[in-house]
Design an enzyme around this catalytic site. Structure first.
Site, PDB file in Angstrom:
ATOM      1  N   LYS A 187      -1.131  11.855   5.367  1.00 13.46           N
ATOM      2  CA  LYS A 187      -0.813  10.837   6.390  1.00 13.46           C
ATOM      3  C   LYS A 187      -0.022   9.684   5.767  1.00 13.46           C
ATOM      4  CE  LYS A 187      -4.159   7.856   6.609  1.00 13.46           C
ATOM      5  NZ  LYS A 187      -4.277   6.470   6.330  1.00 13.46           N
TER       6      LYS A 187
ATOM      7  N   LYS B  23       0.840  -1.212   0.000  1.00 18.12           N
ATOM      8  CA  LYS B  23       0.000   0.000   0.000  1.00 18.12           C
ATOM      9  C   LYS B  23       0.873   1.260   0.000  1.00 18.12           C
ATOM     10  CE  LYS B  23      -3.638   2.589   0.369  1.00 18.12           C
ATOM     11  NZ  LYS B  23      -4.361   2.897  -0.869  1.00 18.12           N
TER      12      LYS B  23
HETATM   13  P1  NAP Z   1     -13.033   8.678   6.317  1.00 14.22           P
HETATM   14  O1  NAP Z   1     -14.193   8.818   5.407  1.00 14.22           O
HETATM   15  O2  NAP Z   1     -12.351   9.890   6.831  1.00 14.22           O
HETATM   16  O3  NAP Z   1     -13.487   7.737   7.536  1.00 14.22           O
HETATM   17  C1  NAP Z   1     -12.644   7.552   8.651  1.00 14.22           C
HETATM   18  C2  NAP Z   1     -13.295   6.573   9.603  1.00 14.22           C
HETATM   19  O4  NAP Z   1     -12.430   6.409  10.751  1.00 14.22           O
HETATM   20  C3  NAP Z   1     -14.660   7.021  10.143  1.00 14.22           C
HETATM   21  O5  NAP Z   1     -15.458   5.892  10.348  1.00 14.22           O
HETATM   22  C4  NAP Z   1     -14.270   7.675  11.475  1.00 14.22           C
HETATM   23  O6  NAP Z   1     -15.310   7.702  12.427  1.00 14.22           O
HETATM   24  C5  NAP Z   1     -13.199   6.708  11.939  1.00 14.22           C
HETATM   25  N1  NAP Z   1     -12.339   7.301  12.953  1.00 14.22           N
HETATM   26  C6  NAP Z   1     -11.467   8.328  12.798  1.00 14.22           C
HETATM   27  N2  NAP Z   1     -10.848   8.601  13.968  1.00 14.22           N
HETATM   28  C7  NAP Z   1     -11.357   7.736  14.878  1.00 14.22           C
HETATM   29  C8  NAP Z   1     -11.099   7.504  16.268  1.00 14.22           C
HETATM   30  N3  NAP Z   1     -10.190   8.246  16.933  1.00 14.22           N
HETATM   31  N4  NAP Z   1     -11.793   6.529  16.890  1.00 14.22           N
HETATM   32  C9  NAP Z   1     -12.697   5.775  16.205  1.00 14.22           C
HETATM   33  N5  NAP Z   1     -12.983   5.934  14.895  1.00 14.22           N
HETATM   34  C10 NAP Z   1     -12.306   6.905  14.234  1.00 14.22           C
HETATM   35  O7  NAP Z   1     -11.864   7.802   5.621  1.00 14.22           O
HETATM   36  P2  NAP Z   1     -11.908   6.839   4.366  1.00 14.22           P
HETATM   37  O8  NAP Z   1     -11.668   7.623   3.133  1.00 14.22           O
HETATM   38  O9  NAP Z   1     -13.057   5.906   4.475  1.00 14.22           O
HETATM   39  O10 NAP Z   1     -10.540   6.042   4.620  1.00 14.22           O
HETATM   40  C11 NAP Z   1     -10.438   4.994   5.563  1.00 14.22           C
HETATM   41  C12 NAP Z   1      -9.061   4.349   5.396  1.00 14.22           C
HETATM   42  O11 NAP Z   1      -8.920   3.869   4.051  1.00 14.22           O
HETATM   43  C13 NAP Z   1      -7.894   5.320   5.597  1.00 14.22           C
HETATM   44  O12 NAP Z   1      -6.829   4.629   6.192  1.00 14.22           O
HETATM   45  C14 NAP Z   1      -7.533   5.755   4.183  1.00 14.22           C
HETATM   46  O13 NAP Z   1      -6.199   6.186   4.078  1.00 14.22           O
HETATM   47  C15 NAP Z   1      -7.794   4.467   3.435  1.00 14.22           C
HETATM   48  N6  NAP Z   1      -8.123   4.605   2.010  1.00 14.22           N
HETATM   49  C16 NAP Z   1      -8.985   5.570   1.576  1.00 14.22           C
HETATM   50  C17 NAP Z   1      -9.284   5.659   0.225  1.00 14.22           C
HETATM   51  C18 NAP Z   1     -10.212   6.721  -0.313  1.00 14.22           C
HETATM   52  O14 NAP Z   1     -10.170   6.935  -1.540  1.00 14.22           O
HETATM   53  N7  NAP Z   1     -11.046   7.370   0.477  1.00 14.22           N
HETATM   54  C19 NAP Z   1      -8.720   4.756  -0.677  1.00 14.22           C
HETATM   55  C20 NAP Z   1      -7.877   3.747  -0.205  1.00 14.22           C
HETATM   56  C21 NAP Z   1      -7.575   3.679   1.152  1.00 14.22           C
HETATM   57  P3  NAP Z   1     -16.271   9.023  12.541  1.00 14.22           P
HETATM   58  O15 NAP Z   1     -17.296   8.847  11.459  1.00 14.22           O
HETATM   59  O16 NAP Z   1     -16.822   8.953  13.907  1.00 14.22           O
HETATM   60  O17 NAP Z   1     -15.392  10.232  12.314  1.00 14.22           O
END
Ligand code: NAP
Length: 293
Positions: free
Chosen positions: A240, A172
């Protein structure tokens, strides 16, 4: 009987991935720190857990798709954390993007609970998550990766077993280094051309008509044209990941001179307030840093 699947994290990616599991007929229990984001899944038939511990008590397979290390720390080891309920029948999969060192350290910390652990971050963004066409980068024992394959094949179009625990995260980091660098390259190309009097449409037309054309540039084309950046992959997450890339490069002794500059640009873009926008908004940050004539 199929085991109950627990899914923690109903963000951009997790919500879409869990929804595909429900659609495929899996019995799913979801947990999210902000409970309101579980509403859609609940309407689809998923159960909603009040805490990670409650979810882990009821689920043999547990998946996490969260921001990163701090979020994982809280849902696993914090108050009402899941690990207290993990046992030898638990297979825990972290699909969030973290460094390989963190994945290996987590594997060590999970050992005393007796659970099995796979790190399986994904390549692909919001749309592939919705369509179930992610590429899943798994690290762990073959038997565990194979046990998860039916679930992975609902969420993704391809599963790559990269090696032991940590190697999914290593893959990744390598992929996201390329992703961040390509986006930065396109943004700088547009920034130079526009500063020099060319218009965005013709610049994009030239890129997408020749050998430099690629899926990423096509996906981001309309955002760059309209200068609207609704988050598919939030810029703060790219920033990040590039921090983890540089940490990993240091640990492994890999020479990545460009990665330092690219990481700094995304960090600057985040500091300028673009963190919650899509990472294509790095173009906006570059424009703000241009000399004012
Ligand atoms: P996101 O929409 O920002 O969602 C983040 C999630 O983490 C939410 O459910 C949030 O809960 C939770 N969270 C954050 N801080 C927390 C804490 N302290 N305690 C408990 N829960 C917490 O992110 P995303 O885009 O889905 O990405 C998720 C992961 O996949 C990341 O590692 C990202 O780098 C990776 N990723 C993302 C993509 C993309 O295109 N978006 C692609 C590949 C990989 P709340 O709702 O309560 O804030």
């Amino acid at each position: 009987m199929q085991q109950e699947v627990g899914f923690m994290g109903m963000g951009i990616m997790g919500g879409a991935m869990a929804a595909n599991l429900v659609r495929a007929g899996y019995s799913v229990t979801v947990y999210n720190r902000s409970r309101d984001k579980c509403g859609e899944l609940e309407e689809m038939g998923a159960r909603v857990a009040d805490s990670p511990a409650q979810m882990a008590r009821e689920c043999g397979t547990v998946i996490a798709m969260l921001t990163g290390p701090q979020a994982l720390e809280e849902v696993l080891f914090g108050r009402e954390g899941a690990v207290a309920e993990f046992g030898e029948n638990t297979l825990f999969t972290n699909m969030s993007s973290v460094s390989p060192a963190f994945s290996r350290e987590l594997a060590g910390r999970l050992q005393s609970s007796g659970c099995r652990f796979v790190d399986a971050p994904v390549s692909g963004s919001k749309k592939p998550a919705e369509e179930g066409s992610l590429v899943i980068l798994a690290g762990g024992e073959s038997t565990d990766v194979e046990a998860l394959r039916p679930l992975f094949e609902v969420m993704g179009k391809k599963v790559v077993h990269c090696g032991p625990v940590g190697q999914g995260s290593m893959m990744k980091m390598a992929v996201n280094l390329l992703l961040g660098t390509m986006m930065e390259g396109l943004a700088e190309m547009l920034n130079l051309g526009r500063q020099g009097g060319l218009d965005t449409d013709s610049l994009l037309e030239v890129v997408t008509s020749g050998p430099l054309n690629c899926g990423l540039f096509q996906i981001k084309e309309s955002m760059l044209r309209e200068e609207e950046y609704p988050a598919q992959f939030p810029l703060k997450h790219m920033s990040k990941d590039l921090k983890f890339v540089l940490d990993t490069a240091y640990e492994e002794g890999a020479s990545l001179p460009t990665a330092h500059a690219v990481s700094q640009t995304y960090a600057t873009a985040r500091n300028l307030g673009h963190g919650d926008q899509d990472f294509a908004a790095v173009l906006s940050a570059l424009q703000r840093l241009n000399a004012k004539h």
